[in-house]
Design a protein around this motif. Sequence first.
Motif, PDB file in Angstrom:
ATOM      1  N   PHE A 185     -12.581   4.278   1.741  1.00 43.08           N
ATOM      2  CA  PHE A 185     -11.442   3.593   1.400  1.00 43.08           C
ATOM      3  C   PHE A 185     -11.174   1.826   1.911  1.00 43.08           C
ATOM      4  O   PHE A 185     -10.462   1.414   1.149  1.00 43.08           O
ATOM      5  N   LEU A 186     -11.697   1.811   3.147  1.00 42.93           N
ATOM      6  CA  LEU A 186     -11.481   0.307   3.579  1.00 42.93           C
ATOM      7  C   LEU A 186     -12.453  -0.397   2.717  1.00 42.93           C
ATOM      8  O   LEU A 186     -11.703  -1.811   2.404  1.00 42.93           O
ATOM      9  N   ARG A 187     -13.412  -0.083   2.290  1.00 44.26           N
ATOM     10  CA  ARG A 187     -14.342  -0.723   1.308  1.00 44.26           C
ATOM     11  C   ARG A 187     -13.428  -1.029   0.083  1.00 44.26           C
ATOM     12  O   ARG A 187     -13.537  -2.095  -0.535  1.00 44.26           O
ATOM     13  N   VAL A 188     -12.916   0.156  -0.573  1.00 42.22           N
ATOM     14  CA  VAL A 188     -12.199   0.115  -1.710  1.00 42.22           C
ATOM     15  C   VAL A 188     -11.179  -0.977  -1.823  1.00 42.22           C
ATOM     16  O   VAL A 188     -10.930  -1.825  -2.554  1.00 42.22           O
ATOM     17  N   SER A 189     -10.207  -0.817  -0.659  1.00 45.71           N
ATOM     18  CA  SER A 189      -9.143  -1.752  -0.643  1.00 45.71           C
ATOM     19  C   SER A 189      -9.570  -3.300  -0.268  1.00 45.71           C
ATOM     20  O   SER A 189      -8.610  -4.112  -0.419  1.00 45.71           O
TER      21      SER A 189
ATOM     22  N   GLU B 206      -3.505   0.580   7.955  1.00 49.16           N
ATOM     23  CA  GLU B 206      -5.093   0.310   8.062  1.00 49.16           C
ATOM     24  C   GLU B 206      -5.467  -0.211   6.577  1.00 49.16           C
ATOM     25  O   GLU B 206      -5.847  -1.143   6.603  1.00 49.16           O
ATOM     26  N   LEU B 207      -4.998   0.661   5.650  1.00 52.21           N
ATOM     27  CA  LEU B 207      -5.455   0.202   4.171  1.00 52.21           C
ATOM     28  C   LEU B 207      -4.458  -0.758   3.722  1.00 52.21           C
ATOM     29  O   LEU B 207      -4.862  -1.681   2.727  1.00 52.21           O
ATOM     30  N   GLU B 208      -3.191  -0.686   4.019  1.00 56.32           N
ATOM     31  CA  GLU B 208      -2.282  -1.590   3.579  1.00 56.32           C
ATOM     32  C   GLU B 208      -2.048  -1.440   2.240  1.00 56.32           C
ATOM     33  O   GLU B 208      -2.114  -2.435   1.255  1.00 56.32           O
ATOM     34  N   VAL B 209      -1.959  -0.364   1.632  1.00 57.37           N
ATOM     35  CA  VAL B 209      -1.996  -0.066   0.182  1.00 57.37           C
ATOM     36  C   VAL B 209      -0.547   0.402  -0.103  1.00 57.37           C
ATOM     37  O   VAL B 209      -0.176   0.504  -1.425  1.00 57.37           O
ATOM     38  N   CYS B 210       0.290   0.683   0.738  1.00 58.80           N
ATOM     39  CA  CYS B 210       1.654   1.055   0.338  1.00 58.80           C
ATOM     40  C   CYS B 210       2.682   1.030   1.572  1.00 58.80           C
ATOM     41  O   CYS B 210       2.321   0.734   2.611  1.00 58.80           O
TER      42      CYS B 210
ATOM     43  N   SER C  92      -7.619  -5.175  -5.326  1.00 61.17           N
ATOM     44  CA  SER C  92      -6.410  -5.418  -4.557  1.00 61.17           C
ATOM     45  C   SER C  92      -5.397  -4.302  -4.789  1.00 61.17           C
ATOM     46  O   SER C  92      -5.064  -3.850  -5.796  1.00 61.17           O
ATOM     47  N   LYS C  93      -5.004  -3.677  -3.611  1.00 58.29           N
ATOM     48  CA  LYS C  93      -3.695  -2.756  -3.514  1.00 58.29           C
ATOM     49  C   LYS C  93      -4.048  -1.585  -4.347  1.00 58.29           C
ATOM     50  O   LYS C  93      -3.563  -1.391  -5.395  1.00 58.29           O
ATOM     51  N   PRO C  94      -5.331  -0.896  -4.209  1.00 61.07           N
ATOM     52  CA  PRO C  94      -5.560   0.339  -4.804  1.00 61.07           C
ATOM     53  C   PRO C  94      -4.444   1.178  -4.599  1.00 61.07           C
ATOM     54  O   PRO C  94      -3.807   1.302  -3.668  1.00 61.07           O
ATOM     55  N   ASN C  95      -4.162   2.169  -5.813  1.00 66.86           N
ATOM     56  CA  ASN C  95      -3.364   3.286  -5.488  1.00 66.86           C
ATOM     57  C   ASN C  95      -3.999   4.677  -4.927  1.00 66.86           C
ATOM     58  O   ASN C  95      -4.953   5.082  -5.653  1.00 66.86           O
ATOM     59  N   VAL C  96      -3.626   5.029  -3.678  1.00 64.49           N
ATOM     60  CA  VAL C  96      -4.570   6.032  -3.076  1.00 64.49           C
ATOM     61  C   VAL C  96      -3.478   7.326  -2.683  1.00 64.49           C
ATOM     62  O   VAL C  96      -2.096   7.066  -2.227  1.00 64.49           O
TER      63      VAL C  96
ATOM     64  N   THR D  14      -2.640  -2.869 -15.700  1.00 65.36           N
ATOM     65  CA  THR D  14      -4.120  -3.502 -15.764  1.00 65.36           C
ATOM     66  C   THR D  14      -4.946  -3.632 -17.015  1.00 65.36           C
ATOM     67  O   THR D  14      -5.675  -4.555 -17.505  1.00 65.36           O
ATOM     68  N   LYS D  15      -4.775  -2.447 -17.901  1.00 66.31           N
ATOM     69  CA  LYS D  15      -5.585  -2.464 -19.115  1.00 66.31           C
ATOM     70  C   LYS D  15      -4.666  -3.306 -20.219  1.00 66.31           C
ATOM     71  O   LYS D  15      -5.516  -3.818 -21.144  1.00 66.31           O
TER      72      LYS D  15
END
Length: 425
Positions: A232-236, A279-283, A240-244, A345-346
Amino acid sequence: HSLKNARKALDNEPLLRFREAKKVLGDVYGELKDNVAELEAVYGEIKDEKIVASEQRQEVEAIRDSIKTIMDTFQRDNMKVVFFGRTSNGKSTTINAMLHEKVLPQGMGHTTCCFLQVQGCDEEKGYLQLDDNEDKKLEMEMLSKIGDALSNENEDLPAMGQDSLLKIFHPKQTETGENRLLQNDVVILDSPGVDLSPEFDGWIDKHCLDADVFVLVSNAESTLTQAEKNFFLRVSKKLSKPNVFILNNRWDASAADMDNIESVKKQHLTRFRQFLVDELEVCNEREVNDRIFFVSAREVLEARLKARGIITRNYQADGHGTRALEFQNFERHFEQCISKSAIHTKFEAHNRRAHEMIGKMRTNLNTVLTSAAEQRTNLQNTLNENTRLFNECRVNFSTFEKAYREQTERLRAEVHLKVSADFFE
Ligand code: GDP
């Protein structure tokens, strides 16, 4: 009032929003296509290059082609969710529970060795397709052989690399009921276990860049491993800001084993919150509450299979009601999230492109109208000049005519005088 009701219905059914957005966009592009065709026909009738220059003709042709390409692409657009986690954490069981059907092989001894993508098909019978061979359909029965980590020794089947993709086309409508997720263009990707020392970057580049949502299926009986975190660190880093979402699966087993279950739950929550927020800063602190769930995929799957009459006895442990509600709560947040993200996005890009094309067509038409106006002014000027010359001629002619008439009169009088003089002489 009815619009309000329709909106409310869509709020309750977030997945429908995506289809609705697709339909609206289809109408917009359909209209755009008709307008371009009309413009092309009009330009076709005007042969004068001074009015419609080849630059304008070519631009209209290019717009017509891009509209076709975009219409083809967005019909295939979907909402994509990717599942990750260690082997045997319950990824396949969770996916099957969400599908209300046993679509993916699951259970001990079965390890998914490649990416399995489940998507809906309109055919009555499902089939398989290897990603690099779109023309060949394989029987559904091959699934357990191809997807299985141990089957690479089987010579009849292609050796599937860990990052290869096997597509499972499952009927949207089956004998036991319809499949809501598949019917609404949700595509589900199951990944090989993150403990199988994978090439994360390759995985992400190949399969995850267009994902709208990631679900980490963790095992409630243990903590997150570094491999799970690294992925997940690689994904983020790449998105940009993936929904996890994090599913603490097998909560039934933990709950049965532990006396201090609430404090264990608190510990898990603290650690997961820290992972997603810091850590991921996704939310943020508020959003994270709707991203972590404590569930039992097995209980939910079995209850749903029983409800459809596929099995007669289902497994349930103490507290299953609460866990079932938690699973439904996860599904509700998941559906809202995936639909919002996919529309954003789409479709926003297609919407922007439509605006750009309308702008281009307007400029194109203005250029042609300006050329036409210039041509008209030129023609008008020529016409004016011709009229002036004609009038001048007419004036000249009438002066000449007058002079001629006077002269004739004069001559006639002279002749008359002369003739009378001769006569009287
Ligand atoms: P995957 O490798 O992550 O896809 O894991 P599977 O979905 O194949 O699950 C592995 C095993 O764990 C299967 O035997 C499941 O029945 C079992 N399992 C999955 N979820 C749960 C759960 O919530 N509770 C319990 N008790 N068992 C589960």
